[in-house]
Design an enzyme around this catalytic site. Structure first.
Site, PDB file in Angstrom:
ATOM      1  N   ALA A 120       0.832  -1.211   0.000  1.00 13.19           N
ATOM      2  CA  ALA A 120       0.000   0.000   0.000  1.00 13.19           C
ATOM      3  C   ALA A 120       0.866   1.260   0.000  1.00 13.19           C
ATOM      4  O   ALA A 120       0.562   2.245  -0.694  1.00 13.19           O
ATOM      5  CB  ALA A 120      -0.921  -0.014   1.223  1.00 13.19           C
ATOM      6  N   ASP A 166       1.015  -8.831  19.017  1.00 13.68           N
ATOM      7  CA  ASP A 166       0.754  -8.662  20.456  1.00 13.68           C
ATOM      8  C   ASP A 166      -0.342  -7.642  20.782  1.00 13.68           C
ATOM      9  O   ASP A 166      -0.901  -7.674  21.863  1.00 13.68           O
ATOM     10  CB  ASP A 166       2.035  -8.218  21.184  1.00 13.68           C
ATOM     11  CG  ASP A 166       3.155  -9.224  21.069  1.00 13.68           C
ATOM     12  OD1 ASP A 166       2.891 -10.362  20.674  1.00 13.68           O
ATOM     13  OD2 ASP A 166       4.310  -8.851  21.372  1.00 13.68           O
ATOM     14  N   ARG A 192     -10.166 -28.357  21.666  1.00 12.10           N
ATOM     15  CA  ARG A 192     -11.505 -28.474  22.283  1.00 12.10           C
ATOM     16  C   ARG A 192     -12.150 -29.813  21.914  1.00 12.10           C
ATOM     17  O   ARG A 192     -12.756 -30.470  22.761  1.00 12.10           O
ATOM     18  CB  ARG A 192     -12.363 -27.291  21.833  1.00 12.10           C
ATOM     19  CG  ARG A 192     -13.824 -27.389  22.172  1.00 12.10           C
ATOM     20  CD  ARG A 192     -14.132 -27.104  23.619  1.00 12.10           C
ATOM     21  NE  ARG A 192     -13.926 -25.714  23.974  1.00 12.10           N
ATOM     22  CZ  ARG A 192     -13.904 -25.271  25.235  1.00 12.10           C
ATOM     23  NH1 ARG A 192     -14.070 -26.115  26.237  1.00 12.10           N
ATOM     24  NH2 ARG A 192     -13.715 -24.001  25.500  1.00 12.10           N
ATOM     25  N   GLY A 235     -14.035 -19.809  23.497  1.00 12.64           N
ATOM     26  CA  GLY A 235     -14.916 -20.291  24.567  1.00 12.64           C
ATOM     27  C   GLY A 235     -14.143 -20.897  25.731  1.00 12.64           C
ATOM     28  O   GLY A 235     -14.553 -21.902  26.311  1.00 12.64           O
ATOM     29  N   GLU A 249     -12.541 -21.671  29.386  1.00 20.68           N
ATOM     30  CA  GLU A 249     -13.118 -21.650  30.730  1.00 20.68           C
ATOM     31  C   GLU A 249     -12.459 -20.546  31.569  1.00 20.68           C
ATOM     32  O   GLU A 249     -13.067 -20.016  32.488  1.00 20.68           O
ATOM     33  CB  GLU A 249     -12.939 -23.014  31.410  1.00 20.68           C
ATOM     34  CG  GLU A 249     -14.040 -24.017  31.079  1.00 20.68           C
ATOM     35  CD  GLU A 249     -14.159 -24.363  29.598  1.00 20.68           C
ATOM     36  OE1 GLU A 249     -13.118 -24.503  28.941  1.00 20.68           O
ATOM     37  OE2 GLU A 249     -15.294 -24.462  29.096  1.00 20.68           O
ATOM     38  N   LYS A 276     -19.732 -30.636  32.877  1.00 15.83           N
ATOM     39  CA  LYS A 276     -18.964 -30.018  31.792  1.00 15.83           C
ATOM     40  C   LYS A 276     -17.850 -30.975  31.365  1.00 15.83           C
ATOM     41  O   LYS A 276     -17.100 -31.478  32.211  1.00 15.83           O
ATOM     42  CB  LYS A 276     -18.364 -28.692  32.275  1.00 15.83           C
ATOM     43  CG  LYS A 276     -18.076 -27.701  31.189  1.00 15.83           C
ATOM     44  CD  LYS A 276     -17.613 -26.385  31.813  1.00 15.83           C
ATOM     45  CE  LYS A 276     -17.969 -25.150  31.060  1.00 15.83           C
ATOM     46  NZ  LYS A 276     -17.614 -25.057  29.687  1.00 15.83           N
TER      47      LYS A 276
HETATM   48  O1  F6P Z   1       6.432  -9.328  19.669  1.00 14.51           O
HETATM   49  C1  F6P Z   1       5.970 -10.397  18.949  1.00 14.51           C
HETATM   50  C2  F6P Z   1       6.399 -11.691  19.587  1.00 14.51           C
HETATM   51  O2  F6P Z   1       5.930 -12.738  18.769  1.00 14.51           O
HETATM   52  C3  F6P Z   1       5.966 -11.904  21.025  1.00 14.51           C
HETATM   53  O3  F6P Z   1       4.635 -12.312  21.135  1.00 14.51           O
HETATM   54  C4  F6P Z   1       6.963 -12.936  21.491  1.00 14.51           C
HETATM   55  O4  F6P Z   1       7.174 -12.872  22.872  1.00 14.51           O
HETATM   56  C5  F6P Z   1       8.207 -12.520  20.754  1.00 14.51           C
HETATM   57  O5  F6P Z   1       7.802 -11.797  19.620  1.00 14.51           O
HETATM   58  C6  F6P Z   1       9.088 -13.670  20.334  1.00 14.51           C
HETATM   59  O6  F6P Z   1      10.210 -13.144  19.736  1.00 14.51           O
HETATM   60  P1  F6P Z   1      11.358 -13.993  19.039  1.00 14.51           P
HETATM   61  O7  F6P Z   1      10.790 -14.543  17.784  1.00 14.51           O
HETATM   62  O8  F6P Z   1      12.434 -13.002  18.792  1.00 14.51           O
HETATM   63  O9  F6P Z   1      11.701 -15.079  19.994  1.00 14.51           O
END
Ligand code: F6P
Length: 322
Positions: A22, A128, A155, A186, A188, A214
């Site tokens: 883009a 994240d 699940r 879903g 718990e 459950k």
């Molecule tokens: O920031 C993205 C992420 O995937 C996090 O969720 C995870 O903790 C980190 O990067 C893992 O990083 P690397 O691939 O450098 O181990």
């Protein structure tokens, strides 16, 4: 406007390529020359730049990862190397930079902008979703969908064999992936770094649920929860207060790969084109974002006649990205 450079940085996120496409195409439509920087801030320091033309970003909207590659650059924390990076840009008459990346990368972008001579915009791209105010980040939706595919499969077996499953998801110190995967799958319970979990209470809730009929139980835990020990920490904690037959699955980097979802492709396309527009209207040192509103109550009578105006931005975007 002089030339523009774009780089992808940090942990890659599905949709980075869509935003790159883009940026290159909407800049080209405005006659702006775009340079791609290979390997994130590391490549910027090492002068690994090349011009990117619209046809070079063809056939990438659907691909995960980043064709530019990424890095986590320690050197960029040092002003000496940031100055070297700035020189590499200025010598090519590049005054605008777009950094596509997560929290750490946007901090790097902010430093580059604050230290002068460059106009910098950031595109929030990380699975994240750990950047305040910006709403959904590029890659988050795909990571949730990928997690849900795994959770749905677990699940099936959990409810058949009546076992308790702990599924660890990524997110570093942030619990958004757990939350959305938990709601969508879903679960718990979800165990996040942001909120304390009373383990005894959790164990007795699970026992109650099982005695009420459950079948199976899914607990989603963030890698950063349980004092950063994630799923393994939760197993230890639960074993102290119960004798559940626990199973653990760590989804890991599976969450980072794969084709971006429709939501991420559209978000990335809008933010990429939005960044180019942003520069042209004088913006700099900002994150380009599309924050989501909270739940709203909209009177029935307000609904008529607005559908087309909501579509217009999206309609125009198609023609800027060819
Ligand atoms: O920031 C993205 C992420 O995937 C996090 O969720 C995870 O903790 C980190 O990067 C893992 O990083 P690397 O691939 O450098 O181990």
């Amino acid at each position: 406007m002089s030339h523009l450079a774009v780089l992808t940085s940090g942990g890659d996120a599905p949709g980075m390529n869509a935003s790159l496409r883009a940026i290159v195409r909407s800049a080209n439509n405005k006659k702006i020359k775009v340079y791609g920087v290979f390997n994130g801030f590391e490549g910027l320091i090492d002068d690994r730049l090349a011009e990117l033309k619209p046809r070079q970003v063809g056939n990438i909207i659907q691909r995960g990862g980043s064709i530019l590659q990424t890095s986590r650059s320690k050197r960029f924390l040092d002003k000496k190397y940031r100055n070297q990076a700035r020189e590499n840009l200025l010598k090519r008459d590049i005054s605008s930079v777009i950094v596509i990346g997560g929290e750490g990368s946007l901090k790097g972008a902010a430093c580059l902008g604050e230290e002068g001579e460059l106009n910098v915009l950031g595109l929030p791209a990380t699975i994240d979703r750990d950047i305040p105010l910006v709403g959904p980040t590029i890659g988050f939706d795909t990571a949730i969908n990928t997690s849900l595919q795994a959770i749905d499969r677990i699940r099936d077996t959990a409810s058949t064999s009546n076992t308790v499953h702990i599924i660890e998801v990524m997110g570093r110190a942030c619990g958004w992936i757990s939350l959305f995967a938990g709601i969508g799958g879903g679960a718990e319970a979800v165990i996040l770094p942001e909120f304390p979990t009373d383990i005894e209470k959790l164990a007795s809730q699970i026992k109650e649920q099982r005695s009420s009929g459950k079948q199976g139980c899914i607990l989603i835990v963030s890698e950063g929860a349980c004092n950063s020990s994630g799923g393994e920490g939760l197993v230890k904690d639960l074993n102290k207060v119960s004798n559940f037959d626990l199973r653990i699955t760590k989804l890991g980097h599976i969450q980072r790969g794969g084709n971006p979802s429709a939501v991420d492709r559209v978000l990335a396309s809008r933010l990429g084109a939005g960044a180019v527009e942003g520069f042209l209207s004088g913006n700099k040192q900002c994150v380009v974002a599309q924050p989501k509103d909270k739940i709203k109550m909209i009177p029935f009578n307000d609904l008529s006649g607005i559908l087309n105006s909501e579509m217009e931005d999206y309609y125009k975007l198609i023609f800027r990205l060819v």
